[in-house]
Motif scaffolding. Structure first.
Motif, mmCIF file in Angstrom:
data_model
loop_
_atom_site.group_PDB
_atom_site.id
_atom_site.type_symbol
_atom_site.label_atom_id
_atom_site.label_comp_id
_atom_site.label_asym_id
_atom_site.label_seq_id
_atom_site.Cartn_x
_atom_site.Cartn_y
_atom_site.Cartn_z
ATOM 1 N N TRP A 106 0.846 -1.186 0.000
ATOM 2 C CA TRP A 106 0.000 0.000 0.000
ATOM 3 C C TRP A 106 0.887 1.243 0.000
ATOM 4 O O TRP A 106 1.815 1.360 0.796
ATOM 5 N N PHE A 107 0.586 2.154 -0.908
ATOM 6 C CA PHE A 107 1.215 3.475 -0.916
ATOM 7 C C PHE A 107 0.158 4.468 -0.458
ATOM 8 O O PHE A 107 -0.874 4.641 -1.115
ATOM 9 N N ARG A 108 0.411 5.143 0.666
ATOM 10 C CA ARG A 108 -0.549 6.117 1.188
ATOM 11 C C ARG A 108 0.182 7.419 1.542
ATOM 12 O O ARG A 108 0.508 7.657 2.705
ATOM 13 N N PRO A 109 0.403 8.268 0.529
ATOM 14 C CA PRO A 109 0.035 8.115 -0.880
ATOM 15 C C PRO A 109 1.262 7.777 -1.734
ATOM 16 O O PRO A 109 2.377 7.659 -1.224
ATOM 17 N N ALA A 110 1.038 7.667 -3.060
ATOM 18 C CA ALA A 110 2.134 7.432 -3.993
ATOM 19 C C ALA A 110 2.825 8.750 -4.326
ATOM 20 O O ALA A 110 2.207 9.809 -4.336
ATOM 21 N N ASP A 111 4.122 8.657 -4.616
ATOM 22 C CA ASP A 111 4.917 9.830 -4.959
ATOM 23 C C ASP A 111 5.675 9.547 -6.255
ATOM 24 O O ASP A 111 5.836 8.383 -6.646
ATOM 25 N N LEU A 112 6.153 10.601 -6.897
ATOM 26 C CA LEU A 112 6.871 10.440 -8.157
ATOM 27 C C LEU A 112 8.088 9.537 -8.004
ATOM 28 O O LEU A 112 8.479 8.826 -8.943
ATOM 29 N N GLN A 113 8.689 9.534 -6.837
ATOM 30 C CA GLN A 113 9.881 8.714 -6.600
ATOM 31 C C GLN A 113 9.561 7.219 -6.542
ATOM 32 O O GLN A 113 10.461 6.385 -6.538
ATOM 33 N N ASP A 114 8.279 6.853 -6.517
ATOM 34 C CA ASP A 114 7.887 5.445 -6.418
ATOM 35 C C ASP A 114 7.847 4.737 -7.775
ATOM 36 O O ASP A 114 7.616 3.524 -7.827
ATOM 37 N N VAL A 115 8.051 5.470 -8.852
ATOM 38 C CA VAL A 115 8.003 4.859 -10.190
ATOM 39 C C VAL A 115 9.045 3.751 -10.294
ATOM 40 O O VAL A 115 10.187 3.901 -9.843
ATOM 41 N N GLY A 116 8.660 2.621 -10.881
ATOM 42 C CA GLY A 116 9.611 1.535 -11.084
ATOM 43 C C GLY A 116 8.928 0.193 -11.166
ATOM 44 O O GLY A 116 7.696 0.096 -11.267
ATOM 45 N N LEU A 117 9.728 -0.869 -11.129
ATOM 46 C CA LEU A 117 9.227 -2.243 -11.142
ATOM 47 C C LEU A 117 9.298 -2.818 -9.732
ATOM 48 O O LEU A 117 10.318 -2.670 -9.045
ATOM 49 N N TYR A 118 8.224 -3.465 -9.322
ATOM 50 C CA TYR A 118 8.162 -4.091 -8.013
ATOM 51 C C TYR A 118 7.991 -5.594 -8.203
ATOM 52 O O TYR A 118 7.062 -6.033 -8.879
#
Length: 262
Positions: A106-118
């Motif tokens: 869960w991302f609360r909230p999501a940020d631009l730095q979270d872009v990528g592959l998980y």
């Protein structure tokens, strides 16, 4: 000690066979890599999103609880690049903005730095399976409440009925409760005419008109956050005399259908 149930035995055998089959490909770490899942997660900056491990939704016939019960652990890794096979590192969850909850992040909230592959990895000391999911985080277009690249597309026909849904909001609805949704058109509140009804998670247009062309945004309240989904509606319609008019975002194109007798 109680003997294991037939369900757990079947689950263990199924997982073992699946993992053994693919581990013979010569993978160095004996981990079956299913590459990047087709489902791409897209979210606006500042909004929450739940990124689910795709292994439990199409790769194995087991849920998270069943996998745990046979001794399998779920671990998460992240690659800041969008290319599969880039360097991955384990994720340290702080439990505040980003937390691990059962089979999801869960991302609360999501940020631009979270872009990528998980990548989620399901393993024990002998077997291992892995799949990656892509997360794209974007800002709203200037002076708008949506990002144009994240809009859903819908078509309607003049004088016909049309339902515009608020899509992909299941993760933001509490069980047994109706979602709290506000609808906007072109990012502004609107007084809907009598023939447009707001239902649980949709707008129902009984008779589509040209004025209905445009961008519809639903805003869902989720705790301290809000989630937005935007749908671009285009309209087509037939007119008398063999003339067909196609209307899209205020542009009108006329096509004359001619029939020749031979």
């Amino acid at each position: 000690m109680r003997p294991p149930s037939p369900l757990l035995i079947l689950l263990y055998v199924t997982l073992s066979r699946a993992m053994k089959t693919v581990s013979k490909r010569g993978s160095v770490d004996l981990c079956t890599d299913w590459s990047v899942d087709y489902l791409k997660y897209r979210v606006l900056q500042g909004e929450p999103v739940r990124l689910k491990c795709a292994l439990f939704y199409g790769y194995i016939r087991a849920n998270y609880s069943q996998a745990q019960s046979v001794g399998l652990s779920l671990m998460w890794y992240r690659s800041t690049g969008l290319g599969h096979g880039d360097f991955e590192e384990p994720i340290s969850f702080n439990g505040v903005r980003m937390s691990k909850e059962e089979d999801a992040i869960w991302f609360r909230p999501a940020d631009l730095q979270d872009v990528g592959l998980y990548s989620c990895v399901l393993r024990n000391s002998t077997y291992c399976m892995k799949v990656s999911m892509s997360l794209h985080v974007a800002e709203n277009d200037t002076d708008l409440c949506y990002n144009s690249d994240m809009r859903h597309m819908e078509k309607a026909e003049l004088s016909k009925s049309k339902d515009i849904t608020c899509p992909d909001i299941e993760d933001y609805i509490e069980p047994g409760k109706d979602p709290h949704i506000i609808w906007f058109k072109e990012c502004r509140p609107k007084q809907w005419r009598a023939s447009i009804l707001q239902r649980r998670d949709s707008l129902s247009i009984r008779e589509v008109k040209e004025d209905d062309i445009g961008n519809y945004t639903c805003e869902v309240t989720f705790g301290a956050f809000v989630v937005h989904r935007t749908t671009e509606l285009t309209v087509t319609g037939k007119m008398e005399g063999g003339m067909k008019r196609c209307t899209s975002l205020g542009y009108h194109f006329f096509f004359l259908q001619r029939f020749s007798a031979f």
